[in-house]
Design a protein around this motif. Structure first.
Motif, PDB file in Angstrom:
ATOM      1  N   LEU A 144       0.818  -1.219   0.000  1.00  0.00           N
ATOM      2  CA  LEU A 144       0.000   0.000   0.000  1.00  0.00           C
ATOM      3  C   LEU A 144       0.852   1.269   0.000  1.00  0.00           C
ATOM      4  N   ARG A 145       2.172   1.101   0.214  1.00  0.00           N
ATOM      5  CA  ARG A 145       3.121   2.224   0.207  1.00  0.00           C
ATOM      6  C   ARG A 145       2.789   3.295   1.258  1.00  0.00           C
ATOM      7  N   ARG A 146       2.276   2.848   2.381  1.00  0.00           N
ATOM      8  CA  ARG A 146       2.007   3.780   3.475  1.00  0.00           C
ATOM      9  C   ARG A 146       1.988   3.016   4.791  1.00  0.00           C
ATOM     10  N   VAL A 147       2.081   3.746   5.867  1.00  0.00           N
ATOM     11  CA  VAL A 147       2.067   3.157   7.203  1.00  0.00           C
ATOM     12  C   VAL A 147       0.629   3.074   7.700  1.00  0.00           C
ATOM     13  N   THR A 148       0.289   1.963   8.319  1.00  0.00           N
ATOM     14  CA  THR A 148      -1.062   1.738   8.825  1.00  0.00           C
ATOM     15  C   THR A 148      -1.424   2.754   9.906  1.00  0.00           C
ATOM     16  N   THR A 149      -2.687   3.137   9.940  1.00  0.00           N
ATOM     17  CA  THR A 149      -3.162   4.072  10.958  1.00  0.00           C
ATOM     18  C   THR A 149      -3.832   3.317  12.103  1.00  0.00           C
ATOM     19  N   PRO A 150      -3.944   3.931  13.278  1.00  0.00           N
ATOM     20  CA  PRO A 150      -4.684   3.310  14.385  1.00  0.00           C
ATOM     21  C   PRO A 150      -6.125   2.994  14.007  1.00  0.00           C
ATOM     22  N   GLU A 151      -6.748   3.843  13.191  1.00  0.00           N
ATOM     23  CA  GLU A 151      -8.139   3.616  12.798  1.00  0.00           C
ATOM     24  C   GLU A 151      -8.271   2.362  11.937  1.00  0.00           C
ATOM     25  N   GLU A 152      -7.293   2.109  11.073  1.00  0.00           N
ATOM     26  CA  GLU A 152      -7.341   0.907  10.232  1.00  0.00           C
ATOM     27  C   GLU A 152      -7.197  -0.349  11.073  1.00  0.00           C
ATOM     28  N   LEU A 153      -6.323  -0.326  12.056  1.00  0.00           N
ATOM     29  CA  LEU A 153      -6.184  -1.482  12.922  1.00  0.00           C
ATOM     30  C   LEU A 153      -7.444  -1.667  13.763  1.00  0.00           C
ATOM     31  N   SER A 154      -8.064  -0.570  14.185  1.00  0.00           N
ATOM     32  CA  SER A 154      -9.294  -0.646  14.978  1.00  0.00           C
ATOM     33  C   SER A 154     -10.413  -1.337  14.220  1.00  0.00           C
ATOM     34  N   ASP A 155     -10.468  -1.140  12.909  1.00  0.00           N
ATOM     35  CA  ASP A 155     -11.486  -1.811  12.095  1.00  0.00           C
ATOM     36  C   ASP A 155     -11.387  -3.330  12.238  1.00  0.00           C
ATOM     37  N   ALA A 156     -10.155  -3.838  12.282  1.00  0.00           N
ATOM     38  CA  ALA A 156      -9.961  -5.281  12.424  1.00  0.00           C
ATOM     39  C   ALA A 156     -10.386  -5.762  13.803  1.00  0.00           C
ATOM     40  N   VAL A 157     -10.122  -4.964  14.826  1.00  0.00           N
ATOM     41  CA  VAL A 157     -10.564  -5.313  16.182  1.00  0.00           C
ATOM     42  C   VAL A 157     -12.081  -5.395  16.221  1.00  0.00           C
ATOM     43  N   LEU A 158     -12.728  -4.430  15.602  1.00  0.00           N
ATOM     44  CA  LEU A 158     -14.187  -4.412  15.543  1.00  0.00           C
ATOM     45  C   LEU A 158     -14.709  -5.678  14.858  1.00  0.00           C
ATOM     46  N   PHE A 159     -14.053  -6.107  13.810  1.00  0.00           N
ATOM     47  CA  PHE A 159     -14.452  -7.335  13.110  1.00  0.00           C
ATOM     48  C   PHE A 159     -14.461  -8.531  14.055  1.00  0.00           C
ATOM     49  N   PHE A 160     -13.424  -8.676  14.870  1.00  0.00           N
ATOM     50  CA  PHE A 160     -13.330  -9.840  15.742  1.00  0.00           C
ATOM     51  C   PHE A 160     -14.367  -9.827  16.862  1.00  0.00           C
ATOM     52  N   ALA A 161     -14.929  -8.658  17.164  1.00  0.00           N
ATOM     53  CA  ALA A 161     -15.987  -8.583  18.169  1.00  0.00           C
ATOM     54  C   ALA A 161     -17.371  -8.725  17.556  1.00  0.00           C
ATOM     55  N   SER A 162     -17.477  -8.576  16.255  1.00  0.00           N
ATOM     56  CA  SER A 162     -18.769  -8.526  15.583  1.00  0.00           C
ATOM     57  C   SER A 162     -19.258  -9.925  15.196  1.00  0.00           C
ATOM     58  N   PRO A 163     -20.540 -10.045  14.845  1.00  0.00           N
ATOM     59  CA  PRO A 163     -21.049 -11.330  14.370  1.00  0.00           C
ATOM     60  C   PRO A 163     -20.347 -11.856  13.128  1.00  0.00           C
ATOM     61  N   LEU A 164     -19.688 -10.987  12.381  1.00  0.00           N
ATOM     62  CA  LEU A 164     -19.005 -11.423  11.161  1.00  0.00           C
ATOM     63  C   LEU A 164     -17.873 -12.404  11.438  1.00  0.00           C
ATOM     64  N   SER A 165     -17.362 -12.421  12.674  1.00  0.00           N
ATOM     65  CA  SER A 165     -16.237 -13.301  12.995  1.00  0.00           C
ATOM     66  C   SER A 165     -16.657 -14.496  13.845  1.00  0.00           C
ATOM     67  N   ARG A 166     -17.931 -14.842  13.838  1.00  0.00           N
ATOM     68  CA  ARG A 166     -18.425 -15.870  14.754  1.00  0.00           C
ATOM     69  C   ARG A 166     -17.742 -17.224  14.563  1.00  0.00           C
ATOM     70  N   GLY A 167     -17.219 -17.500  13.385  1.00  0.00           N
ATOM     71  CA  GLY A 167     -16.558 -18.775  13.137  1.00  0.00           C
ATOM     72  C   GLY A 167     -15.044 -18.715  13.219  1.00  0.00           C
ATOM     73  N   VAL A 168     -14.500 -17.621  13.771  1.00  0.00           N
ATOM     74  CA  VAL A 168     -13.050 -17.417  13.771  1.00  0.00           C
ATOM     75  C   VAL A 168     -12.539 -17.390  15.206  1.00  0.00           C
ATOM     76  N   THR A 169     -11.565 -18.237  15.512  1.00  0.00           N
ATOM     77  CA  THR A 169     -10.918 -18.182  16.824  1.00  0.00           C
ATOM     78  C   THR A 169      -9.511 -18.753  16.722  1.00  0.00           C
ATOM     79  N   GLY A 170      -8.655 -18.328  17.641  1.00  0.00           N
ATOM     80  CA  GLY A 170      -7.268 -18.788  17.658  1.00  0.00           C
ATOM     81  C   GLY A 170      -6.418 -18.215  16.543  1.00  0.00           C
ATOM     82  N   GLN A 171      -6.849 -17.100  15.947  1.00  0.00           N
ATOM     83  CA  GLN A 171      -6.156 -16.548  14.785  1.00  0.00           C
ATOM     84  C   GLN A 171      -5.399 -15.266  15.136  1.00  0.00           C
TER      85      GLN A 171
END
Length: 266
Positions: free
Chosen positions: A228-255
């Motif tokens: 992406l030729r840029r450094v990740t922002t805190p907001e971008e990483l936060s989106d991934a945290v939100l995913f793991f708490a949301s119903p979208l990640s219900r089948g994901v663990t240990g990752q």
């Protein structure tokens, strides 16, 4: 011949707006970005802080119905349990998602890091207390409430530095690697109870309090090595945290999901 099949009564997901989320170190830097992400999604959020009272209260002022600031040193087990109890009383519901984000006494300054011939047992022990023992104690503090509901999400914040030590922060990377191991073993241990455990690992983030001492040349070097030729922002990483708490990640663990603009593969 009939075979009895054991079924689980645990819900596989809870909407974010029905969750109580505890974010350790949630008042500033990456923690503040994570707090804002959950609050924006409608969750009830416990903003843990140690010394950043003003920053925590400013977040609460923006979301007075959904945010609660509580002071606690994550290395204090009694303080963690008291915080979890206060959160349950305030929101009339137990914590259902825990984000182990707090970073104790560490600055990402490669020029000041301890090298291999100088790293001390005291430095390693200090980081182990903050990055391994504290997250374990936090998990143990919220488990009774998660078991009460039959649902839980635990999200540990890691790093890509033990896969790609562009700057070898020996104490920090060693303890985060240990936390990844615990993420995977806890996922296996707690999965049958409807509790998912995952890790989100960022690289150098632009910019948090912890990375404020990082020279601009290091940011540029890392950016040039990412697709992406840029450094990740805190907001971008936060989106991934939100995913793991949301119903979208219900089948994901240990990752372990690495969010660093593609710098580290796999």
């Amino acid at each position: 011949m009939s075979t009895d099949t054991q079924t689980t009564t645990h819900p596989i997901s809870l909407p974010l707006e029905e969750q109580v989320v505890l974010i350790t170190g949630g008042a500033r830097g990456l923690g503040a970005a994570i707090s804002n992400a959950f609050l924006g999604a409608g969750a009830k959020v416990v903003i843990n802080y140690n010394t950043s009272a003003q920053a925590a209260e400013e977040l609460v002022a923006r979301y007075p119905q959904h945010a609660l600031a509580i002071q606690a040193d994550v290395r204090d087990e009694a303080g963690l349990k008291a915080m979890v109890a206060e959160a349950k009383e305030h929101f009339d519901a137990p914590v259902t998602t825990l984000v182990n984000n707090a970073l104790v006494d560490f600055s990402f300054n490669g020029d000041a890091r301890s090298t291999a011939d100088a790293i001390s047992s005291e430095e390693l022990s200090a980081q182990f207390a903050g990055s391994v023992l504290a997250p374990v104690a936090a998990i143990q503090s919220v488990l009774p409430g998660m078991r009460e509901v039959g649902f839980g999400r635990i999200i540990n914040i890691g790093t890509n530095l033990f896969q790609h030590p562009v700057v070898p922060y020996h104490d920090y990377t060693a303890t985060k690697a240990a936390l990844l191991s615990l993420t995977r073993t806890f996922a296996d241990d707690l999965g049958p109870e409807g509790i998912n455990v995952n890790m989100v690992s960022g690289g150098l983030l632009r910019t948090t309090d912890a990375s404020a001492a990082t020279p601009e040349a290091v940011f540029d070097l890392i950016a040039s090595g990412t697709p992406l030729r840029r450094v990740t922002t805190p907001e971008e990483l936060s989106d991934a945290v939100l995913f793991f708490a949301s119903p979208l990640s219900r089948g994901v663990t240990g990752q372990n999901l690495i969010v660093d603009g593609g710098l580290v593969k796999g």
